[in-house]
Motif scaffolding. Structure first.
Motif, PDB file in Angstrom:
ATOM      1  N   LEU A 137       8.787 -28.454 -13.259  1.00  0.00           N
ATOM      2  CA  LEU A 137       9.732 -27.928 -14.247  1.00  0.00           C
ATOM      3  C   LEU A 137      10.961 -27.342 -13.558  1.00  0.00           C
ATOM      4  N   GLY A 138      10.760 -26.653 -12.448  1.00  0.00           N
ATOM      5  CA  GLY A 138      11.891 -26.092 -11.718  1.00  0.00           C
ATOM      6  C   GLY A 138      12.853 -27.163 -11.245  1.00  0.00           C
ATOM      7  N   LEU A 139      12.312 -28.301 -10.805  1.00  0.00           N
ATOM      8  CA  LEU A 139      13.162 -29.398 -10.341  1.00  0.00           C
ATOM      9  C   LEU A 139      13.847 -30.100 -11.509  1.00  0.00           C
ATOM     10  N   VAL A 140      13.151 -30.220 -12.644  1.00  0.00           N
ATOM     11  CA  VAL A 140      13.802 -30.746 -13.849  1.00  0.00           C
ATOM     12  C   VAL A 140      14.978 -29.847 -14.220  1.00  0.00           C
ATOM     13  N   GLY A 141      14.776 -28.550 -14.139  1.00  0.00           N
ATOM     14  CA  GLY A 141      15.839 -27.598 -14.473  1.00  0.00           C
ATOM     15  C   GLY A 141      17.039 -27.703 -13.547  1.00  0.00           C
ATOM     16  N   ARG A 142      16.826 -28.188 -12.337  1.00  0.00           N
ATOM     17  CA  ARG A 142      17.923 -28.367 -11.386  1.00  0.00           C
ATOM     18  C   ARG A 142      18.584 -29.728 -11.517  1.00  0.00           C
ATOM     19  N   GLY A 143      18.087 -30.534 -12.477  1.00  0.00           N
ATOM     20  CA  GLY A 143      18.751 -31.803 -12.759  1.00  0.00           C
ATOM     21  C   GLY A 143      18.179 -33.011 -12.071  1.00  0.00           C
ATOM     22  N   LEU A 144      17.037 -32.881 -11.416  1.00  0.00           N
ATOM     23  CA  LEU A 144      16.462 -34.018 -10.713  1.00  0.00           C
ATOM     24  C   LEU A 144      15.776 -34.965 -11.696  1.00  0.00           C
ATOM     25  N   GLN A 188      15.732 -29.440 -23.472  1.00  0.00           N
ATOM     26  CA  GLN A 188      14.950 -28.261 -23.809  1.00  0.00           C
ATOM     27  C   GLN A 188      14.160 -27.755 -22.601  1.00  0.00           C
ATOM     28  N   LEU A 189      13.714 -28.657 -21.732  1.00  0.00           N
ATOM     29  CA  LEU A 189      13.025 -28.221 -20.519  1.00  0.00           C
ATOM     30  C   LEU A 189      13.967 -27.444 -19.600  1.00  0.00           C
ATOM     31  N   VAL A 190      15.218 -27.876 -19.528  1.00  0.00           N
ATOM     32  CA  VAL A 190      16.201 -27.147 -18.725  1.00  0.00           C
ATOM     33  C   VAL A 190      16.378 -25.730 -19.271  1.00  0.00           C
ATOM     34  N   ILE A 191      16.460 -25.604 -20.584  1.00  0.00           N
ATOM     35  CA  ILE A 191      16.603 -24.292 -21.207  1.00  0.00           C
ATOM     36  C   ILE A 191      15.422 -23.398 -20.840  1.00  0.00           C
ATOM     37  N   ILE A 192      14.212 -23.945 -20.950  1.00  0.00           N
ATOM     38  CA  ILE A 192      13.019 -23.158 -20.651  1.00  0.00           C
ATOM     39  C   ILE A 192      12.977 -22.776 -19.177  1.00  0.00           C
ATOM     40  N   ALA A 193      13.330 -23.711 -18.299  1.00  0.00           N
ATOM     41  CA  ALA A 193      13.337 -23.414 -16.859  1.00  0.00           C
ATOM     42  C   ALA A 193      14.308 -22.276 -16.551  1.00  0.00           C
ATOM     43  N   TYR A 194      15.456 -22.282 -17.217  1.00  0.00           N
ATOM     44  CA  TYR A 194      16.440 -21.220 -17.023  1.00  0.00           C
ATOM     45  C   TYR A 194      15.899 -19.885 -17.525  1.00  0.00           C
TER      46      TYR A 194
END
Length: 219
Positions: A163-170, A204-210
């Motif tokens: 999830l952290g990597l999804v949040g960073r755009g990978l 939505q995953l980016v939002i949650i990771a943030y």
């Protein structure tokens, strides 16, 4: 077949979008709407894969309609792309917080509009996570308290890493080598995370990771 609803108060815009989309063999326009309430009605009736949603419409705008649609559990599989003439951060931020999967301006290239529909239908993001985070940071008080670990209570340690990597755009292909996983395994992790967190798509995953503190400003 990807089923689409077009919501815009200008008939010419709707007709143009319909002609463009229906020129593609895998896209079908199942309904049109000229107002916010009509958009909600048509989406509820047809349950499309994607909605192309204008912001400024009478009787309840596109942001209002987006909120009504995304809060309905029966429409969880419907993804909304905001299409507007107003390329302003405030509208993008509001659209994302309302549950939209992405944002396009009306003068985008036809090929980009078609691609956007396909990307949204697949549950992928139409905004780079970096842009999404910048917009979320501007919302300030409207966000949940930063570093809300309760958001991730149901995730394994590996899923938090993903999830952290999804949040960073990978992408899934990029996540794999970082965690010594195959792209298919990375995709499986992302799918499980989306299911556990009831996320509509990668935006939505980016939002949650943030919000959970997995991704900070400048990352």
């Amino acid at each position: 077949m990807i089923r689409v609803v077009i919501a815009d108060d200008q008939q010419l815009i709707r007709a143009g979008f319909r002609a463009l989309l229906e020129s593609e063999p895998d896209l079908e326009v199942v309904a049109e709407a000229a107002t916010g309430p009509e958009a909600v009605e048509q989406v509820t009736r047809h349950r499309p894969d994607v909605v192309l949603m204008d912001i400024r419409m009478p009787g309840g705008d596109g942001l209002w309609a987006t909120e009504r649609i995304t809060e309905n559990p029966a429409l969880a599989a419907t993804h909304i792309v905001i299409v507007t003439t107003f390329e302003l951060d405030e509208y993008v931020a509001q659209a994302i917080r309302a549950g939209a999967s992405g944002f396009l301006v009306k003068d985008t290239e036809p090929t980009e509009l078609i691609r956007a529909v396909r990307v949204a239908a697949a549950g992928d993001a139409l905004l780079s996570p970096g842009v999404t985070r910048r917009l979320l940071e501007r919302l300030g008080p409207d966000l949940r308290d930063p570093h809300d670990e309760t958001l991730l209570a149901g995730l394994t340690g590996r899923e938090r890493e993903v999830l952290g990597l999804v949040g960073r755009g990978l992408t899934n292909t990029e996540i794999g080598p970082r965690l010594f996983l195959s792209p298919l395994t990375a995709k499986t992790h992302v799918s499980r995370i989306m299911s556990k967190l009831a996320a509509r798509d990668r935006v939505q995953l980016v939002i949650i990771a943030y919000e959970a503190g997995l991704v900070g400003s400048g990352q």
